[in-house]
Every structure is written in C-alpha cells, then in structure tokens.
Design an enzyme around this catalytic site. Structure first.
Site, short mmCIF file in Angstrom:
data_model
loop_
_atom_site.label_atom_id
_atom_site.label_comp_id
_atom_site.label_asym_id
_atom_site.label_seq_id
_atom_site.Cartn_x
_atom_site.Cartn_y
_atom_site.Cartn_z
N ARG A 23 6.87 65.25 33.66
CA ARG A 23 7.03 63.90 33.11
C ARG A 23 7.13 62.76 34.15
O ARG A 23 7.30 62.98 35.30
CB ARG A 23 8.35 63.89 32.25
CG ARG A 23 8.50 62.66 31.39
CD ARG A 23 9.52 62.80 30.30
NE ARG A 23 9.38 63.70 29.43
CZ ARG A 23 10.27 64.50 29.12
NH1 ARG A 23 11.61 64.63 29.64
NH2 ARG A 23 9.80 65.65 28.14
N ASN A 87 20.50 65.14 32.77
CA ASN A 87 19.46 66.25 33.19
C ASN A 87 20.23 67.10 34.31
O ASN A 87 20.41 66.63 35.17
CB ASN A 87 18.38 65.80 33.75
CG ASN A 87 17.50 64.96 32.53
OD1 ASN A 87 16.81 65.32 31.47
ND2 ASN A 87 16.93 63.56 32.86
N ASP A 103 13.35 69.29 37.30
CA ASP A 103 14.12 69.23 35.76
C ASP A 103 14.43 70.91 35.62
O ASP A 103 13.56 71.81 35.43
CB ASP A 103 13.25 68.67 34.85
CG ASP A 103 14.12 68.81 33.45
OD1 ASP A 103 14.08 69.74 32.98
OD2 ASP A 103 14.30 67.69 33.09
N ASP A 105 15.87 71.86 32.68
CA ASP A 105 16.25 72.22 31.63
C ASP A 105 17.23 72.06 30.56
O ASP A 105 17.27 71.47 29.71
CB ASP A 105 15.68 73.62 30.87
CG ASP A 105 14.40 74.19 31.67
OD1 ASP A 105 13.46 73.65 31.69
OD2 ASP A 105 14.53 75.24 32.46
N ASP A 107 20.36 70.21 29.59
CA ASP A 107 20.80 68.76 29.67
C ASP A 107 22.30 68.62 28.56
O ASP A 107 22.34 69.36 27.87
CB ASP A 107 19.90 67.88 28.60
CG ASP A 107 18.45 68.05 29.09
OD1 ASP A 107 18.17 67.51 30.19
OD2 ASP A 107 17.55 68.64 28.43
N ASP A 120 19.46 72.66 25.04
CA ASP A 120 18.22 73.48 25.79
C ASP A 120 18.73 74.89 26.42
O ASP A 120 18.00 74.99 27.36
CB ASP A 120 17.43 72.53 26.42
CG ASP A 120 16.88 71.32 25.65
OD1 ASP A 120 16.72 71.37 24.55
OD2 ASP A 120 16.68 70.31 26.34
N GLU A 123 15.85 77.27 26.07
CA GLU A 123 14.88 76.74 26.93
C GLU A 123 14.99 77.38 28.35
O GLU A 123 14.27 77.75 29.24
CB GLU A 123 14.60 75.23 26.73
CG GLU A 123 13.24 74.78 27.68
CD GLU A 123 13.08 73.35 27.60
OE1 GLU A 123 12.26 72.69 28.20
OE2 GLU A 123 13.55 72.72 26.77
#
Length: 178
Positions: A23, A87, A103, A105, A107, A120, A123
C-alpha cells in the site's frame, strides 16, 4: 538521506515480508522528526493498494512511526472521538523515495471508548506460513503486541489525549501557513 522537515510532504510505502509493495500513501505531511521517530498527518490523502485500487482517507489522522519498535500507530480524528489503528510492522526506514516498512498483518484497533481488538490473526498465521516468517520475527511481533497494549493501557506516547490535540493543532497551524 536528508530528513524531511516540518511541513514537507513524504510518501509512505508498506511492503509485505516477501518484498511486494502492499500500500502507498501519497503526500503525508511531516509534523516532527527525531532521531528515532517521525510524526505526520494524513488528511484526505490518496492511498493506492497493491492491486491498483485507489481511495482517499476520510478524516485527519496523526501517524506515528518509530525506528526501534515493531509497530506504527494511526490516530484517526473522528466526530465520535479518536480511534487508533496500530499496525504490527517492522521499524521504518527512510530513503530518497519514501518512508518504508514491512506490514506483518496483525493489527490492534482501539475505539474511542477504549475497547481494544486484535485483528487479522488468521491472516497473520496464513502469511507466516506462506512467506516463512522466521521464528525470531514471530517472537519480536508478539513481544511488541505486549508493548503496544501496555502503551494503550497507560495512555503513553501516541495514546495520550494531549498527543493528538498537540499534533492536530500543529497540523492546523502549518496548513494555514500555505
């Protein structure tokens, strides 16, 4: 790399562990830099996802990055109060192109009423296996979750009410100068 000055704009790029761009935030205003941290603000900032989708942030958000801790914090200033999105991520680095971090994943979201949620987890586990996160990284991230929760519970650093007021006010002063 020259350290950006107060009032300058930078790009922020988050990557995944495998090196893929995740991102990008364009035009984050720098509010303060120090030896170990950078504080900035996103306000109607263009965000581009790795799949090319683009969107604009809805409200002002004070962003906090540290080059020693494995997390960054976004304090979103909303009508119903400040919400935090944290994050779990590598410490940031700054190069000629952008402020960059990986990152990981996981959070933590903190709601205006103080409720905390770890997000997450599925994830994280999926990516940990897919991208072969080293056990050292897994340990560091879990330790940094503890540090982060401690900061939240004790209203330290970016979680103190004065922090958001101070930096939002500074942003407003810098915006009026332009």
């Amino acid at each position: 790399m020259r350290v950006p000055r107060e009032g300058e704009f930078i790009t922020i790029q988050s990557y995944k562990h495998d090196g893929n761009l995740h991102r990008t935030w364009r035009d984050t205003m720098v509010l303060k830099t120090s030896e170990h941290s950078l504080i900035g603000v996103n306000d109607h900032t263009l965000v581009t996802e790795s799949d090319g989708r683009r969107w604009v942030t809805r409200e002002p958000a004070i962003v906090y990055f540290h080059n020693k801790y494995w997390f960054n914090v976004i304090a979103m200033i909303r009508e119903k109060g400040v919400s935090y999105y944290c994050n779990l991520a590598s410490p940031y680095l700054l190069d000629g192109e952008a402020l960059k971090y990986i990152d990981y994943d996981l959070d933590i979201k903190v709601f205006p009423d103080g409720e905390k949620r770890l997000l997450d987890v599925d994830e994280y586990e999926e990516h940990r296996q897919q991208m072969n996160y080293p056990s050292e990284i897994d340990f560091i991230l879990k330790e940094n979750v503890k540090i982060l929760v401690d900061w939240i519970n004790n209203q330290e650093g970016p979680f103190s009410p004065e922090y958001v007021e101070l930096w939002y006010e500074r942003y407003q002063q810098l915006s009026r100068k332009e």
